[in-house]
Design an enzyme around this catalytic site. Structure first.
Site, mmCIF file in Angstrom:
data_model
loop_
_atom_site.group_PDB
_atom_site.id
_atom_site.type_symbol
_atom_site.label_atom_id
_atom_site.label_comp_id
_atom_site.label_asym_id
_atom_site.label_seq_id
_atom_site.Cartn_x
_atom_site.Cartn_y
_atom_site.Cartn_z
ATOM 1 N N LYS A 20 9.236 10.872 48.479
ATOM 2 C CA LYS A 20 10.231 12.581 48.417
ATOM 3 C C LYS A 20 9.643 13.653 47.461
ATOM 4 O O LYS A 20 10.105 14.423 48.207
ATOM 5 C CB LYS A 20 11.393 11.694 46.772
ATOM 6 C CG LYS A 20 12.158 12.574 46.320
ATOM 7 C CD LYS A 20 12.824 12.356 45.528
ATOM 8 C CE LYS A 20 12.162 11.395 44.134
ATOM 9 N NZ LYS A 20 12.870 12.850 42.882
ATOM 10 N N ALA A 33 3.568 6.495 34.875
ATOM 11 C CA ALA A 33 4.114 4.944 36.338
ATOM 12 C C ALA A 33 4.552 4.116 36.297
ATOM 13 O O ALA A 33 4.935 3.495 34.747
ATOM 14 C CB ALA A 33 2.799 5.011 37.472
ATOM 15 N N GLU A 34 5.355 3.761 36.688
ATOM 16 C CA GLU A 34 6.172 1.963 36.680
ATOM 17 C C GLU A 34 5.228 0.992 36.385
ATOM 18 O O GLU A 34 3.968 1.310 36.869
ATOM 19 C CB GLU A 34 7.009 2.427 37.754
ATOM 20 C CG GLU A 34 8.560 3.322 37.282
ATOM 21 C CD GLU A 34 8.999 3.079 38.224
ATOM 22 O OE1 GLU A 34 9.474 1.706 39.608
ATOM 23 O OE2 GLU A 34 10.013 4.399 38.313
ATOM 24 N N ALA A 94 1.389 15.374 44.765
ATOM 25 C CA ALA A 94 0.909 15.471 46.120
ATOM 26 C C ALA A 94 -0.888 14.579 46.286
ATOM 27 O O ALA A 94 -1.246 14.058 47.101
ATOM 28 C CB ALA A 94 0.861 16.268 46.942
ATOM 29 N N THR A 154 15.751 12.770 47.896
ATOM 30 C CA THR A 154 15.551 13.925 49.255
ATOM 31 C C THR A 154 17.431 13.945 50.267
ATOM 32 O O THR A 154 18.468 13.393 49.890
ATOM 33 C CB THR A 154 14.571 13.086 50.216
ATOM 34 O OG1 THR A 154 13.894 12.267 50.126
ATOM 35 C CG2 THR A 154 14.281 13.543 51.626
ATOM 36 N N GLY A 179 17.275 6.079 33.392
ATOM 37 C CA GLY A 179 16.902 5.303 34.389
ATOM 38 C C GLY A 179 15.625 4.705 33.742
ATOM 39 O O GLY A 179 15.239 5.000 32.693
ATOM 40 N N ALA A 223 0.340 16.801 41.257
ATOM 41 C CA ALA A 223 0.045 15.982 40.794
ATOM 42 C C ALA A 223 -0.010 14.842 41.805
ATOM 43 O O ALA A 223 -0.579 14.242 42.165
ATOM 44 C CB ALA A 223 0.277 15.340 39.446
ATOM 45 N N CYS A 256 8.663 8.510 43.893
ATOM 46 C CA CYS A 256 8.495 9.790 43.833
ATOM 47 C C CYS A 256 7.022 10.324 44.874
ATOM 48 O O CYS A 256 7.634 10.479 45.518
ATOM 49 C CB CYS A 256 7.523 9.611 42.267
ATOM 50 S SG CYS A 256 8.303 9.359 40.568
HETATM 51 N N1 LIG Z 1 10.538 6.581 38.480
HETATM 52 C C1 LIG Z 1 9.376 6.282 37.836
HETATM 53 O O1 LIG Z 1 8.823 6.411 37.497
HETATM 54 C C2 LIG Z 1 9.568 8.751 37.637
HETATM 55 C C3 LIG Z 1 8.241 9.375 37.279
HETATM 56 C C4 LIG Z 1 7.994 10.668 36.971
HETATM 57 C C5 LIG Z 1 8.927 11.544 37.415
HETATM 58 N N2 LIG Z 1 10.650 10.828 38.098
HETATM 59 C C6 LIG Z 1 11.341 11.642 38.463
HETATM 60 O O2 LIG Z 1 12.193 11.392 37.283
HETATM 61 C C7 LIG Z 1 14.384 11.848 37.826
HETATM 62 C C8 LIG Z 1 14.730 10.277 36.856
HETATM 63 O O3 LIG Z 1 14.532 9.026 38.624
HETATM 64 P P1 LIG Z 1 14.246 7.915 37.464
HETATM 65 O O4 LIG Z 1 13.666 6.633 38.382
HETATM 66 O O5 LIG Z 1 14.843 7.905 36.081
HETATM 67 O O6 LIG Z 1 15.855 7.661 38.274
HETATM 68 P P2 LIG Z 1 17.368 6.239 37.889
HETATM 69 O O7 LIG Z 1 17.924 6.299 39.028
HETATM 70 O O8 LIG Z 1 16.185 5.115 37.777
HETATM 71 O O9 LIG Z 1 17.731 7.436 36.988
HETATM 72 C C9 LIG Z 1 18.955 8.631 37.126
HETATM 73 C C10 LIG Z 1 19.935 7.513 35.971
HETATM 74 O O10 LIG Z 1 21.032 9.156 35.606
HETATM 75 C C11 LIG Z 1 21.823 9.374 36.304
HETATM 76 N N3 LIG Z 1 22.728 9.619 36.514
HETATM 77 C C12 LIG Z 1 22.804 10.751 37.422
HETATM 78 N N4 LIG Z 1 23.902 11.595 37.347
HETATM 79 C C13 LIG Z 1 23.978 11.747 36.128
HETATM 80 C C14 LIG Z 1 24.774 13.160 35.397
HETATM 81 N N5 LIG Z 1 25.535 13.858 36.025
HETATM 82 N N6 LIG Z 1 25.735 12.552 34.383
HETATM 83 C C15 LIG Z 1 24.564 11.268 33.805
HETATM 84 N N7 LIG Z 1 24.210 10.541 34.233
HETATM 85 C C16 LIG Z 1 23.705 10.501 35.673
HETATM 86 C C17 LIG Z 1 21.962 7.676 37.316
HETATM 87 O O11 LIG Z 1 23.193 6.895 37.001
HETATM 88 C C18 LIG Z 1 20.833 7.365 36.583
HETATM 89 O O12 LIG Z 1 20.711 5.817 36.064
HETATM 90 C C19 LIG Z 1 13.726 11.588 39.008
HETATM 91 O O13 LIG Z 1 14.025 13.551 39.392
HETATM 92 C C20 LIG Z 1 12.493 11.232 39.324
HETATM 93 O O14 LIG Z 1 11.904 12.245 40.608
HETATM 94 C C21 LIG Z 1 10.846 8.988 38.047
HETATM 95 O O1 LIG Z 2 -4.871 2.803 44.441
HETATM 96 C C1 LIG Z 2 -3.448 3.240 44.710
HETATM 97 C C2 LIG Z 2 -2.390 2.928 43.655
HETATM 98 C C3 LIG Z 2 -1.870 3.133 44.638
HETATM 99 N N1 LIG Z 2 -1.317 2.797 45.405
HETATM 100 C C4 LIG Z 2 0.606 2.466 45.521
HETATM 101 O O2 LIG Z 2 0.668 3.837 44.822
HETATM 102 C C5 LIG Z 2 2.125 3.372 44.664
HETATM 103 C C6 LIG Z 2 2.294 4.597 43.552
HETATM 104 O O3 LIG Z 2 1.817 3.734 42.936
HETATM 105 P P1 LIG Z 2 1.424 4.727 41.157
HETATM 106 O O4 LIG Z 2 1.555 5.989 41.377
HETATM 107 O O5 LIG Z 2 1.136 3.727 40.418
HETATM 108 O O6 LIG Z 2 3.469 4.289 40.811
HETATM 109 P P2 LIG Z 2 4.437 5.719 40.734
HETATM 110 O O7 LIG Z 2 5.230 4.862 39.452
HETATM 111 O O8 LIG Z 2 4.569 5.307 41.607
HETATM 112 O O9 LIG Z 2 3.842 6.526 39.820
HETATM 113 C C7 LIG Z 2 3.772 7.907 40.253
HETATM 114 O O10 LIG Z 2 4.985 8.697 40.826
HETATM 115 C C8 LIG Z 2 5.014 8.464 39.491
HETATM 116 C C9 LIG Z 2 7.008 9.738 39.604
HETATM 117 O O11 LIG Z 2 6.616 10.969 40.780
HETATM 118 C C10 LIG Z 2 4.633 9.635 38.167
HETATM 119 O O12 LIG Z 2 5.520 10.508 37.478
HETATM 120 C C11 LIG Z 2 3.176 8.845 38.391
HETATM 121 O O13 LIG Z 2 2.264 9.738 37.224
HETATM 122 C C12 LIG Z 2 2.538 8.691 39.980
HETATM 123 O O14 LIG Z 2 1.462 8.021 39.467
HETATM 124 C C13 LIG Z 2 1.782 1.788 44.669
HETATM 125 O O15 LIG Z 2 3.048 1.413 46.346
HETATM 126 C C14 LIG Z 2 1.120 1.496 45.344
HETATM 127 O O16 LIG Z 2 1.072 0.251 44.592
HETATM 128 C C15 LIG Z 2 -2.402 1.980 46.424
HETATM 129 O O17 LIG Z 2 -1.461 2.218 47.300
HETATM 130 N N2 LIG Z 2 -3.054 2.491 46.172
#
Ligand SMILES: NC(=O)c1ccc[n+]([C@@H]2O[C@H](COP(=O)([O-])OP(=O)(O)OC[C@H]3O[C@@H](n4cnc5c(N)ncnc54)[C@H](O)[C@@H]3O)[C@@H](O)[C@H]2O)c1
Ligand SMILES: O=c1ccn([C@@H]2O[C@H](COP(=O)(O)OP(=O)(O)O[C@H]3O[C@H](CO)[C@@H](O)[C@H](O)[C@H]3O)[C@@H](O)[C@H]2O)c(=O)[nH]1
Length: 701
Positions: free
Chosen positions: A275, A160-161, A221, A90, A10, A219, A272
């Site tokens: 959740k 961060a995305e 939070a 969640t 993902g 972090a 994130c």
């Molecule tokens: N998106 C972010 O920016 C971000 C950043 C830091 C941490 N996280 C954490 O990382 C985790 C993944 O987030 P994500 O955004 O990549 O989610 P996502 O939904 O993009 O990816 C998760 C993938 O896992 C796959 N999957 C689920 N169960 C599986 C299994 N049993 N075997 C094989 N594949 C399986 C799903 O099909 C999916 O493609 C979450 O816990 C999230 O909180 C996300």
């Molecule tokens: O000053 C700001 C900064 C951000 N945002 C909003 O906050 C949300 C989250 O933004 P950002 O944190 O940049 O993106 P995420 O990809 O959700 O990244 C957060 O969540 C990830 C998943 O856990 C962590 O890994 C990252 O460190 C953490 O920044 C978005 O809707 C932003 O538009 C604001 O409204 N004001």
């Protein structure tokens, strides 16, 4: 050769593993997933997620030491290190519903690992999980271990995305938690060695398992709390007349607080923050800490409040009803530079407006109609399950249309709501949008990043009467200029006609009107360019149209061509831009300062481009435009300066530029006003009503 397998392809698994593969050519990385379509997309030219820079990285390693596969068991069996990066949504039912993390996918991955493994494994928690999850995972793995040794590590991801690749290339820190046993420490060391291929050692932090797990929740939070804090203050600003951007700037200047993450908005979104805070709240409650739980809960409550406050503001401003009114929503993703819509505030805003019977037209450069319709129909938290396990496409909400044309979205609309801070929204032709909207037209900026000619309390409005015949044209040149985050919008009063003196130089056969006003235009425009202000391309087009309308440009085109040949402006311009782009990118690669240099580059490029557009459309070029070429020289110099700055200097320069902006904004306006206004100004543009139809009036907003 060390083999890594990542379960979950993902937003985290894909980019993280791609970067590991890129930075560690001696490691073979396989990313596996149960979603067949996702893996197919990873193996195609159309990657399943939009993330700047990702495609480049994937293309470099895919098929070399990076593989995407649905053969989960095979790759898990062969791997030495297994990252688990699956969904941890969640819970929607049962114990802890609405708060606790649902570990179904994690547990099923752990059971599968236990089933198929034939050799010792290091299992890495990459997903964000509740503190103490490693204990449960350990039990699952060792319960049926067949003599295999498993070491569990916590290695939460902080990317961060939208900036994932940059964050992975240059992380603030890498956190690795492990058991404090010799075997645990050996596993920590093994993972540390992977990251040490590109991350400086002092940025790799090692802790015990529970600290690492909890640090991730903490972090997020803290980050979300900053946004809720500034959003809470934004409500007070609106009630008192303070400006939240100014307050945030002043607050962030305190080095103990810092300037980042203080942008007031329509509310935070993303998969994130909410959740993870809910998860933290639940953990606090389970540990008998209701006060702590309530403290963090408030961060989410303020976020919900901010979203509904936005909807209420829209409805109340539009005479308390939006029923049947078309509202254009610009931006649906939860932030810019991603197509991700998980927990995007746009969903709540759209649902709120739909609840008031509005008709919504949505434009987002990265989100498809199908995705938007699914999001609007989906139940809370359902979005965080693997895509193929989400409820099937429900019926489309018929009051919602989606278009790929931003102007079409706004045509016929009563209001525009900006819900994502896409850069392109700063460059739209808002006059065109305004012209095609129903009147009175409203614009609501949910990102507080744009300045528009809207008649809100933030707008500084001035009706200016020019005594000088060229003053009006000079002012037109500045239309659309952007001064950091403020745009100057100048429109002629309706039925405005130039005074006869303006044509005198043409009638006299003299094409060089060198009166005071023109000179001042040179000073002001070149001054602005040199300071890095961005002159709007379109504004200059409008200035040209304005000139043409008044037949002032009759001799300009021919002169522009010869002038261009004489001083080689086009060539200087392209050299300047190539130099700017090359050098800034070089610095970027060396110091990893993409965010800053990208905006510097954009601004330098835009300045140069707009200077180019000024050359071609600016009638003052035809009047001996030495000032313009010197302005261009200053622009190139400024851009070159940017390119040789180190990371620290770039940051400092950014700060100084902001400071300069605050200091000079008023100065600029009053200096400008002094030249052109009947009444000189001290601090702010005057807000005086139009009182006479026969004078030349311009509205500056
Ligand atoms: N998106 C972010 O920016 C971000 C950043 C830091 C941490 N996280 C954490 O990382 C985790 C993944 O987030 P994500 O955004 O990549 O989610 P996502 O939904 O993009 O990816 C998760 C993938 O896992 C796959 N999957 C689920 N169960 C599986 C299994 N049993 N075997 C094989 N594949 C399986 C799903 O099909 C999916 O493609 C979450 O816990 C999230 O909180 C996300
Ligand atoms: O000053 C700001 C900064 C951000 N945002 C909003 O906050 C949300 C989250 O933004 P950002 O944190 O940049 O993106 P995420 O990809 O959700 O990244 C957060 O969540 C990830 C998943 O856990 C962590 O890994 C990252 O460190 C953490 O920044 C978005 O809707 C932003 O538009 C604001 O409204 N004001």
């Amino acid at each position: 050769m060390v083999k890594i397998c990542c379960i979950g392809a993902g937003y985290v698994g894909g980019p993280t593993m791609a970067v590991i593969a890129l930075k560690c050519p001696s490691i073979e990385v396989a990313v596996v997933d149960i979603s067949v379509t996702r893996i197919a997309a990873w193996n195609s030219d159309q990657l399943p997620i939009y993330e700047p820079g990702l495609e480049d990285v994937v293309k470099q390693c895919r098929g070399r030491n990076l593989f995407f596969s649905t053969d989960v068991e095979k790759h898990v069996c062969e791997a030495d290190i297994i990252f688990v990066s699956v969904n941890t949504p969640t819970k929607t039912r049962g114990l802890g519903a609405g708060k606790a993390a649902d570990l179904t996918y994690w547990e099923s991955a752990a059971r599968m690992i236990a089933d198929v493994s034939k050799s010792d494994k290091i299992v890495v928690e990459k997903s964000t999980v509740p503190v103490k999850t490693a204990e449960a995972i350990e039990k699952i793995l060792t319960h049926n271990s067949k003599g295999i040794s498993y070491q569990i590590l916590s290695n939460p991801e902080f990317l961060a995305e939208g900036t994932a690749i940059q964050d992975l290339f240059n992380p603030d820190r890498v956190l690795i938690g492990g058991r404090e046993t010799p075997e645990g420490q050996k596993a920590v060391q093994a993972l540390k060695e992977v990251y040490a291929n590109w991350v400086p050692e002092d940025r790799i932090i090692t802790t015990n398992l529970w600290s690492a797990e909890l640090s991730k929740l903490a972090a997020n939070a803290f980050l979300a709390q900053r946004i809720s804090s500034v959003n809470a203050i934004s409500a007070l600003c609106e009630a008192t007349g303070a400006n939240v951007a100014e307050v945030a700037y002043a607050v962030g200047k305190d080095s103990r607080i810092g300037p980042k993450f203080l942008n007031a908005s329509v509310g935070f979104g993303g998969s994130c923050f909410q959740k993870d805070i809910l998860n933290l709240v639940y953990i606090c409650e389970c540990n008998g800490l209701p006060e702590v739980a309530n403290y963090w809960k408030q961060v989410i409550k303020i976020n919900d409040y901010q979203k509904s406050r936005f909807v209420n503001r829209v409805v109340s401003s539009m005479f308390n009803t939006v029923a049947g009114k078309k509202i254009a929503v610009l931006g649906f993703a939860f932030k810019k530079d991603t197509g991700d819509t998980r927990e995007t505030p746009a969903v709540d805003v759209c649902k709120g407006l739909l609840g008031d019977k509005a008709k919504i037209s949505i434009y987002d450069p990265q989100v498809t109609e199908d995705q938007i319709q699914r999001d609007l129909a989906m139940n809370k938290f359902d979005w965080d399950h693997p895509i193929h396990l989400q409820p099937m496409s429900p019926t489309a909400v018929k009051e919602v249309t989606v278009t790929w044309d931003v102007y079409e979205a706004a045509t016929g609309a009563h209001a525009v709501c900006i819900l994502t801070e896409w850069d392109e929204f700063k460059r739209l032709d808002y006059s065109k949008i305004f012209e095609n909207m129903q009147k009175p037209a409203f614009i609501f900026d949910g990102r507080n990043g744009l300045s528009f000619c809207s008649e809100s309390e933030d707008t500084q409005l001035a009706y200016v009467t020019f005594r000088d015949s060229q003053g009006a044209e000079t002012a037109m040149l500045l239309t659309g200029a952007t001064i950091v985050d403020r745009s100057v919008n100048i429109t002629p009063a309706e039925n405005y006609k130039l005074p006869p003196e303006a044509y005198r130089h043409i009638l006299d056969g003299n094409s060089s009107p060198t009166n005071e006003a023109v000179k001042k235009a040179e000073d002001v425009v070149s001054g602005m360019l040199a300071k890095g202000f961005v002159l709007s391309k379109d504004a200059l087009q409008r200035a040209k149209a304005f000139d043409e309308q008044h037949q002032l440009l009759s001799t300009a085109s021919a002169t522009v061509v010869s002038l261009d040949q004489r001083i080689g402006l086009s060539e200087k311009l392209s050299t300047g831009m190539a130099m700017v782009s090359g050098k800034v990118r070089e610095v970027d690669e060396r110091y990893q300062v993409s965010e800053i240099t990208r905006s510097a580059l954009a601004s330098a490029e835009q300045t140069a481009t707009n200077a180019g557009s000024a050359i071609m459309s600016n009638r003052y070029v035809s009047t001996g435009a030495s000032w313009l070429s010197s302005a261009l020289g200053k622009v190139m110099k400024a851009a070159e300066d940017v390119s040789i700055l180190t990371k620290e200097k770039v940051e400092k320069a950014e700060e100084e530029r902001k400071q300069l902006f605050w200091d000079e904004r008023r100065g600029m306006v009053s200096e400008y006003a002094k030249v052109h206004l009947d009444e000189p100004l001290s601090n702010e543009p005057p807000t005086v009503p139009v009182y006479s139809m026969d004078e030349q009036k311009l509205r500056i907003a």
